[in-house]
Write a protein that holds these residues in place. Structure first.
Motif, short mmCIF file in Angstrom:
data_model
loop_
_atom_site.label_atom_id
_atom_site.label_comp_id
_atom_site.label_asym_id
_atom_site.label_seq_id
_atom_site.Cartn_x
_atom_site.Cartn_y
_atom_site.Cartn_z
N MET A 113 57.72 25.44 48.93
CA MET A 113 56.96 24.59 49.85
C MET A 113 57.64 24.46 51.20
O MET A 113 56.99 24.44 52.25
CB MET A 113 56.74 23.20 49.25
CG MET A 113 55.90 23.17 48.01
SD MET A 113 54.24 23.86 48.22
CE MET A 113 54.43 25.45 47.43
N TYR A 116 58.38 33.95 45.29
CA TYR A 116 57.15 33.42 45.90
C TYR A 116 57.46 32.83 47.29
O TYR A 116 56.81 33.15 48.29
CB TYR A 116 56.59 32.36 44.94
CG TYR A 116 55.35 31.62 45.36
CD1 TYR A 116 54.24 32.30 45.84
CD2 TYR A 116 55.29 30.23 45.26
CE1 TYR A 116 53.10 31.60 46.21
CE2 TYR A 116 54.15 29.53 45.61
CZ TYR A 116 53.05 30.22 46.10
OH TYR A 116 51.92 29.53 46.46
N THR A 168 51.79 21.00 39.25
CA THR A 168 51.43 21.59 40.54
C THR A 168 50.10 20.96 41.00
O THR A 168 49.30 20.51 40.18
CB THR A 168 51.25 23.14 40.51
OG1 THR A 168 49.90 23.44 40.17
CG2 THR A 168 52.18 23.82 39.54
N CYS A 169 49.90 20.98 42.32
CA CYS A 169 48.67 20.35 42.86
C CYS A 169 47.42 21.14 42.50
O CYS A 169 46.32 20.61 42.57
CB CYS A 169 48.76 20.26 44.38
SG CYS A 169 50.11 19.26 44.89
N VAL A 170 47.61 22.43 42.18
CA VAL A 170 46.45 23.27 41.86
C VAL A 170 46.27 23.48 40.35
O VAL A 170 45.43 24.27 39.92
CB VAL A 170 46.50 24.63 42.59
CG1 VAL A 170 46.24 24.47 44.07
CG2 VAL A 170 47.83 25.34 42.36
N ASN A 202 58.07 19.56 43.55
CA ASN A 202 57.62 20.44 42.47
C ASN A 202 57.87 21.93 42.74
O ASN A 202 57.99 22.72 41.82
CB ASN A 202 56.15 20.17 42.11
CG ASN A 202 55.20 20.41 43.24
OD1 ASN A 202 55.61 20.50 44.40
ND2 ASN A 202 53.92 20.52 42.93
N PHE A 203 57.94 22.30 44.03
CA PHE A 203 58.35 23.67 44.41
C PHE A 203 59.39 23.51 45.51
O PHE A 203 59.09 23.67 46.70
CB PHE A 203 57.16 24.50 44.90
CG PHE A 203 56.22 24.88 43.80
CD1 PHE A 203 56.38 26.08 43.12
CD2 PHE A 203 55.19 24.04 43.41
CE1 PHE A 203 55.52 26.43 42.08
CE2 PHE A 203 54.34 24.37 42.38
CZ PHE A 203 54.50 25.58 41.71
N PHE A 212 46.00 28.71 51.93
CA PHE A 212 46.12 27.71 50.86
C PHE A 212 45.89 26.34 51.47
O PHE A 212 46.56 25.96 52.43
CB PHE A 212 47.54 27.79 50.28
CG PHE A 212 47.76 26.97 49.05
CD1 PHE A 212 47.83 27.57 47.79
CD2 PHE A 212 47.93 25.60 49.12
CE1 PHE A 212 48.04 26.82 46.65
CE2 PHE A 212 48.15 24.84 47.98
CZ PHE A 212 48.21 25.45 46.75
N THR A 236 53.36 18.14 52.30
CA THR A 236 52.74 18.37 50.99
C THR A 236 53.15 17.21 50.11
O THR A 236 54.34 16.90 49.99
CB THR A 236 53.24 19.70 50.38
OG1 THR A 236 52.82 20.77 51.22
CG2 THR A 236 52.65 19.91 48.98
N ARG A 284 51.91 26.22 34.35
CA ARG A 284 52.93 26.58 35.35
C ARG A 284 53.69 25.31 35.73
O ARG A 284 53.08 24.27 35.97
CB ARG A 284 52.15 27.16 36.54
CG ARG A 284 52.96 27.56 37.71
CD ARG A 284 52.03 28.26 38.69
NE ARG A 284 52.66 28.51 39.94
CZ ARG A 284 52.12 28.22 41.12
NH1 ARG A 284 50.93 27.66 41.20
NH2 ARG A 284 52.77 28.50 42.23
N ALA A 305 47.57 31.68 44.18
CA ALA A 305 48.37 31.51 45.40
C ALA A 305 48.97 32.84 45.86
O ALA A 305 49.38 33.66 45.05
CB ALA A 305 49.47 30.49 45.16
N GLU A 349 48.69 18.90 52.81
CA GLU A 349 48.32 19.53 51.53
C GLU A 349 48.55 18.46 50.47
O GLU A 349 49.68 18.15 50.11
CB GLU A 349 49.18 20.77 51.31
CG GLU A 349 48.57 21.74 50.33
CD GLU A 349 49.28 21.72 49.00
OE1 GLU A 349 48.79 20.98 48.11
OE2 GLU A 349 50.28 22.42 48.86
N ARG A 408 57.38 27.85 53.11
CA ARG A 408 56.09 28.20 53.71
C ARG A 408 55.70 27.26 54.85
O ARG A 408 54.66 27.45 55.46
CB ARG A 408 55.02 28.37 52.66
CG ARG A 408 54.38 27.14 52.11
CD ARG A 408 53.39 27.58 51.06
NE ARG A 408 52.60 26.51 50.54
CZ ARG A 408 51.88 26.58 49.42
NH1 ARG A 408 51.86 27.70 48.74
NH2 ARG A 408 51.17 25.58 49.01
C1 SIN Z 1 51.52 22.79 45.04
O1 SIN Z 1 51.57 22.41 43.89
O2 SIN Z 1 51.38 21.99 45.97
C2 SIN Z 1 51.63 24.24 45.42
C3 SIN Z 1 51.29 25.18 44.37
C4 SIN Z 1 51.28 26.63 44.83
O3 SIN Z 1 51.74 27.00 45.90
O4 SIN Z 1 50.76 27.44 44.07
#
Ligand code: SIN
Length: 495
Positions: free
Chosen positions: A168, A117, A297-299, A163-164, A463, A241, A292, A457, A264, A171
């Motif tokens: 993160m 990803y 995750t934020c989403v 978390n990523f 995003f 983020t 997930r 995503a 974000e 990107r």
């Molecule tokens: C996030 O949790 O901030 C990112 C999640 C994503 O990229 O799908």
């Protein structure tokens, strides 16, 4: 000297423990160390530099010095270097996945997915670099030419979450480099090793000195690092983020030098299942989006609204799937839910579930901590019904494997409830009524809407959120645009 206990990798050189500034791996100036611990146990397995304001300033010096030459390189040259970085990330994907699982607790299968990803953003922005273009405006005054150029904003500070740990930072760095910016980065204190490995690969790809710099810092020292960049007029953009309170702090404090910002921030995503939905697809979508990274995750959907006509059927099918999830150590192949990031995270999940139950929620499955041989920081995948707006989990992000189900009766009511939050990052809904699909997609106050889809995503999509979930976009051409400003050139006297 920072150190690492053995972590079995094919390329042990990926394990870096020092800052990278200019073109040198260096200790923090005051010699302090940040301990990195296994999220399952809390046991320390590595130590890296714990940097302060002076290290942040050195990183900014290096990035500032490197900016003129880097920004003048052709887009194709920048793209080629970023593509080389992308190839190295793929070459080392198994090692990178091991580092992610070890320091973040994400199951290996998911960590492998995260490497791909994150790499997809690197490849995307390498390609987008070569498509940056301006405009020539139709002549408004005879003898005058009006041109619009896109230029890199300058030095960018990237502040990234745990978390990523790979995706993160990738990107943020990839579009910055593609646009011609130079970067100073600070990864989350819980997960510095993945970011350091990524920077090591960028160095191996041949990135020139000072173009990408990274400093690591503890929770206690992070404000000193970030404040140094906030006050530094040479840092022209902050990309962050993380939580909404920190995002607001960055917005306030960067006003002194009027930096460009991409924020974000937190979410409180609704996931709505209408009576006319395909229930199997909706259950699949909720499993993909809710569980997930163990719900971190934020989403991730935080509030699941199910219409009365399908409520019981949906809950029964969901509970079967959730109860079957394998909780286990992140580095074991069979694990589907790993440990939460730390003790505070598990405590928050337990507090949300206890509060909900005390206010009338019913536990269908899960609802308790899980203690495995390797540590106490696990929480059972959980389904709760009878959720209400009075419960803490309806207004705060739980950030854990808990699906809280709210029963609703009509569309207007559920859209009102879904929007009744200061946050606006993502929303999801399932319906097979084409008119309703357009109505609801437009009525939801979020930056992202998943319609009959839980995996939203993509490197090709913008995003980001609205309201207190922030502003700016990552991914797509919009994600590159956020690292550039617009210059208008007016040339007169042309006859
Ligand atoms: C996030 O949790 O901030 C990112 C999640 C994503 O990229 O799908």
């Amino acid at each position: 000297m920072p150190s690492i206990q053995p972590l079995s990798l094919d390329h042990p050189a990926l394990l870096r423990t020092r800052n990278f500034i200019g073109h040198a791996w260096c200790d923090g100036l005051d010699g302090q160390h940040l301990e990195v611990s296994n999220p399952a146990t809390g046991a320390v397995f590595a130590s890296v530099a714990d940097s302060g304001a002076a290290d942040a300033a050195r990183a900014a010096d290096a990035a500032h010095a490197a900016f003129p030459a880097w920004s003048r390189r052709t887009a194709r040259e920048r793209a080629q270097l970023i593509k080389r970085w992308h190839a190295l990330i793929l070459e080392h994907r198994e090692d990178l996945a091991r580092i992610i699982s070890t320091e973040q607790g994400k199951p290996l299968q998911e960590s492998r997915g995260e490497v791909l990803y994150g790499a997809s953003y690197v490849e995307w922005f390498a390609e987008e670099a070569t498509r940056i273009s301006g405009e020539i405006v139709a002549e408004a005054v005879p003898g005058r030419k009006m041109l619009v150029l896109k230029e890199p904003v300058g030095v960018v500070a990237a502040i990234t979450p745990w978390n990523f740990p790979l995706a993160m930072i990738a990107r943020k760095i990839a579009p910055a480099l593609a646009a011609g910016c130079t970067v100073v980065a600070k990864p989350a204190e819980d997960t510095p090793l993945t970011a350091l490995a990524l920077v090591y690969l960028a160095e191996k790809a041949g990135l020139p000195a000072g173009v990408l710099n990274i400093v690591t810092a503890s929770r206690a020292n992070t404000p000193a690092v970030v404040d140094a960049w906030l006050a530094d007029g040479r840092v022209r953009k902050i990309t962050f983020t993380g939580s909404t309170p920190v995002g607001k702090h960055l917005a306030r404090e960067s006003a002194g030098t009027l930096k460009k910002l991409s924020l974000e921030l937190g979410g409180n995503a609704p996931f709505i299942v209408f009576d006319d939905a395909d229930i199997d697809a909706a259950v699949d979508g909720l499993m993909a989006s809710k569980f997930r990274n163990g719900g971190q995750t934020c989403v991730c959907p935080n509030r699941v609204y199910v219409q009365a006509g399908v409520h019981d059927h949906f809950v029964a099918r969901l509970a079967l799937r959730v109860a079957a999830l394998q909780v286990g150590p992140a580095t074991e192949e069979a694990s589907q839910i790993g440990p939460m990031i730390n003790a505070r995270a598990v405590d928050k999940i337990a507090r949300h579930v206890e509060d909900a139950v005390a206010k009338g929620a019913r536990v269908v499955t899960g609802g308790e901590r899980v203690r495995l041989d390797d540590g106490p920081h696990y929480y059972a995948p959980t389904v709760l019904t009878h959720a209400t707006p009075q419960m803490a989990l309806s207004c705060e992000e739980t950030f854990g494997p808990v699906a809280a189900i709210f029963r609703f009766t009509d569309e207007e009511e559920v859209v009102r409830d879904a929007n009744d939050t200061p946050f606006g990052l993502a929303a999801y809904f399932y319906s097979n009524d084409v008119r309703r699909i357009w109505r609801v997609a437009q009525a939801l106050e979020t930056g992202i809407v998943g319609v009959n889809e839980g995996a939203i995503a993509s490197e090709a999509a913008p995003f980001g959120g609205v309201k207190e979930s922030g502003y700016g976009r990552e991914g797509s051409r919009h994600g590159l645009d956020d690292y550039m400003h617009t210059k208008y050139i007016c040339q007169g006297q042309l006859g």
